[in-house]
Structure formats: structure tokens, C-alpha cells
Write an enzyme that holds these catalytic residues in place. Structure first.
Site, mmCIF file in Angstrom:
data_model
loop_
_atom_site.group_PDB
_atom_site.id
_atom_site.type_symbol
_atom_site.label_atom_id
_atom_site.label_comp_id
_atom_site.label_asym_id
_atom_site.label_seq_id
_atom_site.Cartn_x
_atom_site.Cartn_y
_atom_site.Cartn_z
ATOM 1 C CG ASP A 336 20.774 73.127 44.178
ATOM 2 O OD1 ASP A 336 21.627 72.290 43.812
ATOM 3 O OD2 ASP A 336 20.734 74.281 43.730
ATOM 4 C CD GLU A 337 17.515 75.473 41.616
ATOM 5 O OE1 GLU A 337 16.876 76.542 41.688
ATOM 6 O OE2 GLU A 337 18.620 75.377 41.060
ATOM 7 C CB ALA A 338 17.214 66.931 42.149
#
Length: 531
Positions: A336-338
Site C-alpha cells: 500500500d501507499e507506494a
């Protein structure tokens, strides 16, 4: 005549005095037994009726057939009840028709599946039947809630210890009923994790997802990369000392979780949320320079170096060692949230990492951004979107589900236990909005994600992120009373879902939490009994 009247009057006065002063006070009526349908999660089937059963000095816990696993569950129950009741409650393998009877296998248990149970209470006995030991254990959790809340206290209490008569037949709606604990933002000790495990098990949660790595801390010892833990785990949000689990610590968490029929799902978040790893080993950075340790709460700034072969040596070693220690089926790879990883690099990274998980005999779970890459067959997407998530992103997950990707539902504005209850909540965050007790309960996993087949939903999970949480008291205040509602969504049939009925059952849990020493939020939405 006058003398007789005087004597008669004196006798009346004496009798009246005896009536008011000499009659001992009547004992308070014993509280009524908890109705069979008053438990959380709501059972699939309840048939009340017949005589109640009362535990007494002579009560035995019987395990006919001498099953080792059944004896363990029986011993667990005895250990729970002995302090408050003061009874010996010996566990015996001798057959009998009285007491508390654990029946593993036998007639009619085949339909109960791996986790279901049947509890039958009558004048002489309470029998818990199941096809598998996990079912017996879940039946024990129901039995606990049918006893007075004072049964949870660790000192001797006054009874009676009565269980209403009738039969509960119960099986779960979903096979995955999880809770996630973030030990990376703030580190929690083995004993703190065990305390949470005990609380989860009361509500038939069967997965403990441990978020073991993030920008702020790496929490699991990896022999081939020792600085991950010793340096990357040396701090936490706000600059505290942090900490990490040795391999023996991790095995102890797994052992304890297994004794409560929870499977541990470890998470190593990547390619983003990796600053603790990048700070520990310069070679994992594209520029070869290690950044400083990080103790803030912003996200999305870190990334493993996707083009470097050394990155995949690192990934292989970490997954190999973690898989060897983890008996459960799943290993979570984050994703997530890369925001600092380009889309092409993200896809390339996930395409290389998923086969590594499979190589070491595990099934990968990723946060739902995995569906923007190429989810391998059988791998799982965990959806954490919320009302403000774009239609395109939701459709991406739904399409993956249509194409065979199983989904775990953790909508942030419903299931995230770290979201504030309201604007006055002293802990937690509010980026997904305020999540009241009713809001956390009032949704249906089977229809929540439009376009995703109901059959694609493995179950639900309640994440608890720890940016603002650093003690067990913090965990409990945010988890209770919302966690039991998520547990009910995972266990109970959709037909039982009703907020007005649920909030009354939930209110009845308050005295139990008081007895267990759980400091919960007394939401004004719930009609709690007066203390």
C-alpha cells in the site's frame, strides 16, 4: 374485662414488634440466567427451553474419548472458571451424563465444519459438541458469555453460576475473521500481544495479522540481515526505544495464538513503508546511501530499489526465514501507499515478489493496491478503501475479484479501529472520518464492494494502526466496543444483523469487560448498564 383487653393489647404490640424487628431480611432473588441469544457474535441458531444447568462444588468437566486437543480446551475452561467460582472443576476422561461435557466428533457434528459447535444445556449437564477442536474452543467462548460477568474475575465471587436451558447450533459465515495489530509504529511486547489475543478469542476472531515492518520500525529478527532488527527496530514514533521480537519471541506469540485457535499472519510491508530497512542497509537504496531512522507519521516517501538485484536477495532471505517460522498459510507483503515507486516499478516488483512467497510454501496477501499489478492465482487482496475511495479504484478491486482474486474487507471508515469515535476522542486519527460504534457495525460484507461477487469475500478484518497508541490501555479503548461488531460481521448469519438488537447485546458485554479489566469507550450509542 379491662385486664383482659390490656393483656390482649400488649400481646398485639409484642407480635407487631417481632414482625418488624425479628424477621431476618430476605436474600435477593438470584439473577436470571443469560438468554441463549444474548451472546456476541449472534449464534446461527438458538432453541431455548428446558431446565437450566448450575455449576456447583461437584461439577466435573468430562472429555470422553480422551482426545488430547479436547482435554486442552477443557483445561483452558477450568482455568478460566476456577478463580471466580472457587470450584475444583476437575477434568476427567470418565464418561458421565452430568457436568460439562466436551464431545469431539460423533453424531451430527459433521455439518458443523472446522469451527462450528453445538451447545446443549439442561438440568444435569452442558454438552459442547464439535467436529474439530476449534469448534469446542468457540463453544467455550459462548459458554463464558452465558455465565454471569463475574465469572471473569480472578478472585472468588458469589454465584449462582447458572446457564439457561436449550440448544445453540453455530457455524461461522466467513472463514477469515481477523484483527491486525500494528507493532511497527509503536512496539508492543509479547505479553501485550498475548493480552490482545485473549480478548480477540472471546469473540471468535481466528486470524492475528501482525504488521511487523514499516518506516518507523522493523520488529522481527532476521538472521541473514541482523541490523534490520537491532538498528531498524531501535526506535518508534516519537523517538522511543522501540524493540523487536527474537525468533523465540515470535514462536511464542504463534504458540499462544494457536492455543486460542488464532493463526498468525505476518506482514512485511513493501516496496513502500520501508525506511527502517533502508536505514539499516545502505545497499537497499538506489543511491547506496542509508537515510536516517524515522520517527514521524507521514507516509509514502520510502521505496525499495526495484531495479537492484540486491533488493530481491533481501526479499528472498526475509520471506524464507519468516515462512520457516510461520506455520499458517498466509504471508502478507503489504503493497500500500507506494507513492515513491512508479507504477511500472510497482508492477515489476510485485511480479517478482509473489513467486518468492509461493516458493516458500505460502499464499500472499497484499493490500488492495495489489490488484493494480498482476495478482497471482490464489493470492488475496485486502481492501482498505472507504467512502472517498475513487470509483475507478473500487472497480479495479471488484474486477480482480470477478477474475478470481479473493478479498478480505477492511474498509477504513468502518473497520479501522484506530479511527476516532468522534471529534472528542483523545486517541486515534480521523483521515477516514469518525467511526462510531454503529457505523463500524452497520454494513454487510457480502454486498459492501459493488461488483465483487459475494463468493469472493474471504471475510473481514479489523486493523488497529498504532501511530497514536503505545499501551494496552490505548489498544483496548480503541478496540472496545467496536471490535465485537466486526467479529459479528465475520461470524454471524446476515439474517441476524440488526443494530437495535445488537446494541443491547453489546451493552451486556460492558460488565464482562469491567470484570476482565478492559478499559473500553462507553459510547453514548450503547445502552450500558449503570455501574
Amino acid at each position: 374485662m379491662r385486664r383482659r383487653r390490656l393483656l390482649f393489647s400488649l400481646l398485639l404490640v409484642a407480635a407487631a414488634g417481632m414482625g418488624t424487628a425479628a424477621v431476618p431480611p430476605q436474600p435477593a432473588a438470584a439473577p436470571a440466567a443469560t438468554p441463549l441469544d444474548r451472546v456476541v457474535p449472534a449464534p446461527a441458531s438458538v432453541v431455548p427451553g428446558g431446565a437450566a444447568y448450575t455449576l456447583g462444588e461437584g461439577t466435573r468437566i468430562r472429555v470422553p474419548g480422551n482426545s488430547g486437543e479436547a482435554r486442552k480446551v477443557a483445561g483452558y475452561l477450568a482455568g478460566l472458571l476456577r478463580p471466580a467460582t472457587g470450584f475444583d472443576l476437575p477434568v476427567t476422561t470418565k464418561d458421565g451424563r452430568d457436568g460439562i461435557v466436551f464431545q469431539l466428533g460423533g453424531r451430527g457434528t459433521g455439518k458443523l465444519g472446522a469451527e462450528g459447535y453445538r451447545l446443549t444445556s439442561g438440568g444435569r449437564s452442558v454438552t459442547i459438541s464439535a467436529a474439530r477442536p476449534a469448534g469446542l474452543f468457540h463453544g467455550v467462548q459462548t459458554l463464558r458469555q452465558l455465565l454471569p460477568a463475574s465469572a471473569e474475575r480472578r478472585t472468588e465471587q458469589r454465584g449462582p453460576w447458572t446457564i439457561a436451558g436449550g440448544t445453540i447450533t453455530d457455524t461461522p459465515r466467513y472463514g477469515h475473521r481477523g484483527a491486525m495489530l500494528d507493532v511497527s509504529r509503536h512496539f508492543f511486547t509479547v505479553e501485550q500481544v498475548k493480552r490482545y489475543i485473549d480478548q480477540l478469542s472471546l469473540y471468535k476472531i481466528n486470524k492475528l495479522h501482525l504488521h511487523l515492518s514499516d518506516d518507523q520500525g522493523w520488529r522481527i529478527a532476521i538472521k541473514s540481515w541482523p541490523k534490520l532488527a537491532t538498528y531498524g527496530g531501535s526506535t518508534q514514533v516519537g523517538g522511543g526505544k522501540g524493540g523487536f521480537y527474537t525468533k523465540d519471541d515470535y514462536r511464542e506469540i504463534i504458540r499462544y495464538a494457536s492455543s486460542r485457535y488464532l493463526t498468525v499472519v505476518p506482514e512485511i510491508d513493501m516496496p513502500g513503508h520501508t525506511n527502517a530497512a533502508l536505514a539499516s542497509y545502505a545497499e537497499l537504496n538506489c543511491n547506496g546511501q542509508a537515510p536516517p531512522l524515522y520517527t514521524g507519521t507521514e507516509v509514502g516517501f520510502s521505496s525499495l530499489c526495484v531495479p537492484k538485484q540486491r533488493t530481491y536477495d533481501f526479499v528472498d532471505d526475509v520471506i524464507r526465514e519468516l515462512a520457516a517460522m510461520t506455520p499458517g498459510r498466509y504471508l502478507h507483503i503489504g503493497g500500500d501507499e507506494a507513492h515513491s515507486t512508479s507504477h511500472d516499478d510497482y508492477v515489476a516488483f510485485m511480479d517478482r515478489v509473489q513467486p518468492v512467497v509461493a516458493k516458500y510454501g505460502k499464499t500472499a496477501i497484499g493490500w488492495h493496491q495489489l490488484t493494480g499489478a498482476h495478482p497471482a492465482k490464489g493470492n488475496v487482496a485486502q481492501y482498505w478503501g472507504y467512502d472517498k475511495t475513487s470509483a475507478a479504484e473500487r472497480a479495479q478491486v471488484a474486477t480482480a475479484a470477478q477474475n478470481g482474486t479473493p478479498v478480505i474487507l477492511s474498509p477504513a471508515d468502518r473497520a479501522y479501529l484506530d479511527m476516532k469515535y468522534d471529534k472528542n476522542t483523545p486517541l486515534g486519527l480521523s483521515w477516514a472520518g469518525y467511526v462510531s460504534v454503529q457505523r463500524s457495525y452497520d454494513w454487510d460484507p457480502g454486498t459492501y464492494l459493488e461488483g465483487a461477487p459475494a463468493s469472493s469475500v474471504l471475510g473481514v478484518e479489523a486493523p488497529l494502526w498504532a501511530e497514536t497508541l503505545s499501551t494496552s490501555a490505548h489498544i483496548e479503548y480503541m478496540a472496545f466496543p467496536r471490535l465485537p461488531g466486526i467479529a459479528e460481521l465475520g461470524w454471524s448469519p446476515a439474517s441476524t444483523h440488526d443494530w437495535d438488537a445488537y446494541k443491547k447485546r453489546l451493552a451486556a458485554q460492558g460488565p464482562r469487560w469491567d470484570a476482565m479489566g478492559i478499559g473500553y469507550y462507553r459510547s453514548p450509542e450503547v445502552p450500558w448498564p449503570a455501574k
